[in-house]
Design a protein around this motif. Structure first.
Motif, PDB file in Angstrom:
ATOM      1  N   UNK A   4     -13.589 -12.328  -5.827  1.00 20.97           N
ATOM      2  CA  UNK A   4     -14.164 -10.731  -6.222  1.00 20.97           C
ATOM      3  C   UNK A   4     -14.196 -10.025  -5.662  1.00 20.97           C
ATOM      4  N   UNK A   5     -13.681 -10.390  -4.394  1.00 23.80           N
ATOM      5  CA  UNK A   5     -12.949  -8.932  -3.819  1.00 23.80           C
ATOM      6  C   UNK A   5     -12.252  -8.095  -3.908  1.00 23.80           C
ATOM      7  N   UNK A   6     -11.988  -7.063  -4.535  1.00 16.67           N
ATOM      8  CA  UNK A   6     -10.722  -6.503  -4.550  1.00 16.67           C
ATOM      9  C   UNK A   6     -10.025  -5.808  -3.587  1.00 16.67           C
ATOM     10  N   UNK A   7      -8.736  -6.064  -2.700  1.00 15.04           N
ATOM     11  CA  UNK A   7      -8.318  -4.915  -2.139  1.00 15.04           C
ATOM     12  C   UNK A   7      -6.502  -4.483  -2.134  1.00 15.04           C
ATOM     13  N   UNK A   8      -7.215  -3.194  -1.890  1.00 13.03           N
ATOM     14  CA  UNK A   8      -5.530  -2.275  -1.563  1.00 13.03           C
ATOM     15  C   UNK A   8      -5.211  -1.690  -0.599  1.00 13.03           C
ATOM     16  N   UNK A   9      -3.699  -2.181  -0.069  1.00  8.59           N
ATOM     17  CA  UNK A   9      -3.428  -1.510   1.322  1.00  8.59           C
ATOM     18  C   UNK A   9      -2.405  -0.738   1.299  1.00  8.59           C
ATOM     19  N   UNK A  10      -2.179   0.429   1.785  1.00  8.57           N
ATOM     20  CA  UNK A  10      -0.894   0.788   1.878  1.00  8.57           C
ATOM     21  C   UNK A  10      -0.160   1.880   2.919  1.00  8.57           C
ATOM     22  N   UNK A  11      -0.048   2.682   2.847  1.00 11.06           N
ATOM     23  CA  UNK A  11       1.299   3.387   4.413  1.00 11.06           C
ATOM     24  C   UNK A  11      -0.057   4.244   4.409  1.00 11.06           C
ATOM     25  N   UNK A  12       0.179   5.393   5.553  1.00  9.22           N
ATOM     26  CA  UNK A  12      -0.586   6.823   5.667  1.00  9.22           C
ATOM     27  C   UNK A  12       0.359   7.000   7.223  1.00  9.22           C
ATOM     28  N   UNK A  13       0.666   8.609   6.392  1.00 13.39           N
ATOM     29  CA  UNK A  13       1.016   9.016   8.385  1.00 13.39           C
ATOM     30  C   UNK A  13       2.383   8.419   8.119  1.00 13.39           C
TER      31      UNK A  13
END
Length: 258
Positions: A4-13
């Motif tokens: 049920x846990x939703x995750x979004x990862x993405x680059x910064x800098x």
């Protein structure tokens, strides 16, 4: 990780990793650090998620400089290490070792994990099977020691020893390829590491990154978690039966000049 846990990862800098963690049962959503505002706000727009919390791992500028703009846009609660003092902007709640932070129905235990810096904390979401390690533990590496002897970081890394192999590890930077090159220099006969390096190269070519990792993968391939192995002791010219802490200190010194 619980389904049920939703995750979004993405680059910064250039190489920071942004992470959003959402509890769909309540709609509560946390950002782990805010390296810069734009990518975080873009990810929120793309997902339609509403940010309720910002969990800060440590006070360094490349982890907190986007907080004011994101807080202004979302009204999110800012949770930060008490030991960071006033170095984190617009803090609402401070946390210490043993505290618990709730993101909807998700709960994170707070560990103080100094070494990279004195105020660093890690967030362990036991029910979700994930840990947000900031700049303490990286895929195939660990943080640079900046404000303490390296033994302090060694002890902080030992906090991860009891986590299940399936635990997902979200780190603060994508240093995977440079970490892999050092790991191979230190542990060249490790077949799991050779496969992991090939995987990292494929991911880079495809525009992906190997974050999250898992504790199982890190135990098998990360030299800083393997300092008790005779092969790692030999790589830093120490006897095979050397104390793992001494091997870690030598490995960290080698990595500093690698």
């Amino acid at each position: 990780m619980a389904a049920e846990t939703e995750i979004r990862t993405f680059l910064c800098r250039s190489d920071n990793i942004g992470v959003l963690i959402r509890d769909p049962a309540t709609g509560a959503c946390a950002a782990i650090d805010v390296p810069e505002a734009g990518p975080v706000l873009k990810a929120l727009d793309e997902t339609g998620w509403r940010l309720t919390d910002i969990l800060v791992t440590h006070r360094h500028g490349d982890h907190v400089e986007g907080i004011p703009a994101v807080k202004q846009a979302t009204g999110a609660r800012v949770v930060a290490p008490a030991k960071a003092g006033d170095a984190v902007p617009q803090v609402d709640v401070t946390v210490r070792e043993g505290d618990t932070v709730a993101i909807g129905r998700l709960e994170a235990q707070v560990w103080e994990t100094p070494g990279h810096c004195a105020d660093h904390v890690t967030y362990w979401f036991a029910q979700a099977g994930l840990v947000c390690a900031g700049d303490t533990l990286f895929t195939l590496g660990c943080g640079r020691v900046m404000e303490s002897p390296p033994e302090t970081l060694y002890r902080s890394l030992r906090r991860f020893d009891d986590l299940p192999d399936a635990t997902q590890v979200f780190s603060g930077h994508d240093y995977v390829l440079s970490n892999a090159r050092f790991a191979l220099a230190a542990d060249p006969d490790n077949p799991d590491l050779k496969a992991r390096f090939a995987e990292a190269e494929r991911a880079k070519a495809e525009g992906r990154f190997l974050i999250p990792s898992t504790m199982g993968a890190e135990r098998a391939t990360n030299p800083f978690l393997r300092s008790g192995q005779p092969a790692l002791a030999r790589s830093v010219d120490l006897p095979p039966e050397s104390d793992p802490e001494a091997v870690f200190v030598a490995l960290r010194a080698w990595k500093n000049r690698f």
